[in-house]
Design a protein around this motif. Structure first.
Motif, PDB file in Angstrom:
ATOM      1  N   GLY A 137      54.030  39.928  37.011  1.00 42.45           N
ATOM      2  CA  GLY A 137      54.015  40.450  38.368  1.00 42.45           C
ATOM      3  C   GLY A 137      55.250  40.144  39.171  1.00 42.45           C
ATOM      4  O   GLY A 137      55.278  40.368  40.380  1.00 42.45           O
ATOM      5  N   MET A 192      52.233  40.179  45.200  1.00 42.31           N
ATOM      6  CA  MET A 192      51.787  41.081  44.145  1.00 42.31           C
ATOM      7  C   MET A 192      51.762  40.413  42.784  1.00 42.31           C
ATOM      8  O   MET A 192      51.412  41.020  41.789  1.00 42.31           O
ATOM      9  N   ARG A 193      52.150  39.146  42.702  1.00 40.77           N
ATOM     10  CA  ARG A 193      52.225  38.477  41.418  1.00 40.77           C
ATOM     11  C   ARG A 193      50.848  38.229  40.833  1.00 40.77           C
ATOM     12  O   ARG A 193      49.927  37.821  41.530  1.00 40.77           O
ATOM     13  N   SER A 194      50.735  38.469  39.541  1.00 38.91           N
ATOM     14  CA  SER A 194      49.435  38.419  38.887  1.00 38.91           C
ATOM     15  C   SER A 194      49.211  37.106  38.165  1.00 38.91           C
ATOM     16  O   SER A 194      50.097  36.259  38.084  1.00 38.91           O
TER      17      SER A 194
END
Length: 235
Positions: A59, A76-78
């Motif tokens: 992400g 938005m990092r997963s």
């Protein structure tokens, strides 16, 4: 157990992640081109592409067709399993258990839902790996493509999304030379992996979800068991 040296891909991912976190590359910035990264870090195009795939899966970046990779917003990092932890065989084992759970069910769904085109894609990926084995070429990307084709055939985008993360960073032989602990050559080891793939393909082609689930579980379970041997041998 002594900690294994990081792969070139892991080193490049760590370096690029550090630059993003330090603000050297900000939200929306385009990353250097493949050619620039190859020249700066002295690595191959394959290493650069694997590193970008890992950054994308975690992400940190997104790729745009024909334009390159761009930094994403922090929010938005997963979900991401630490690359540092993945250098330890024990951590790979735990992550592989997760793949067994997810991909065995994906194979069962693929057996029930796959279209003729999706089945053809799975069969083509299997055949491409066979050809690479006999030619002595690398099969890591082809192995990933095979499992990705199964995830895509589920008809559930979440299986594909999860695999795009898990598969690319956790294919065991990309990190640990397990064939060395089987007293076999790499080609013999890969032929065994391919035979397991053929069992999975046959079950999916037959529409037998129970057999597909079992074949996938046996396949990844075998990888898990071989990695356990590595852990014991290097403890």
């Amino acid at each position: 157990m002594a900690r294994p040296r990081q792969s070139l891909t892991a080193q490049l991912v760590e370096s690029m992640t550090g630059r993003i976190q330090a603000g050297d590359y900000r939200k929306g910035d385009q990353l250097p081109t493949e050619k620039e990264l190859i020249e700066e870090f002295g690595v191959s195009r394959t290493v650069v592409r694997e590193a970008i795939a890992n950054l994308k899966a975690s992400g940190l970046v997104a790729t745009r067709q024909g334009k390159g990779a761009f930094v994403l917003d922090e929010g938005m990092r997963s979900f991401r399993i630490s690359e540092e932890n993945l250098s330890l065989v024990e951590e790979v084992l735990e992550a592989l258990e997760l793949r067994v759970a997810i991909e065995s069910e994906a194979a069962a769904l693929a057996a029930r839902r796959r279209s003729p085109e999706e089945l053809a894609r799975i069969e083509q990926a299997c055949a491409a790996m066979d050809a690479a084995i006999e030619a002595g070429r690398s099969t890591v990307d082809l192995d990933i493509a095979f499992h990705r084709a199964i995830a895509q055939a589920t008809g559930n985008r979440h299986f594909l999304g999860l695999f795009n993360y898990l598969g690319e960073v956790l294919v065991p032989r990309a990190r640990v030379p397990t064939h060395q602990y089987d007293a076999t050559t790499l080609q013999e080891y890969l032929r065994r992996i391919s035979a397991e793939h053929h069992q999975i393909v046959a079950a999916i082609a037959a529409g037998d979800s129970d057999a597909a689930r079992a074949a996938l579980r046996i396949h990844l379970g075998g990888s898990r068991d071989r990695l356990a041997q590595v852990a014991r041998a290097t403890a």
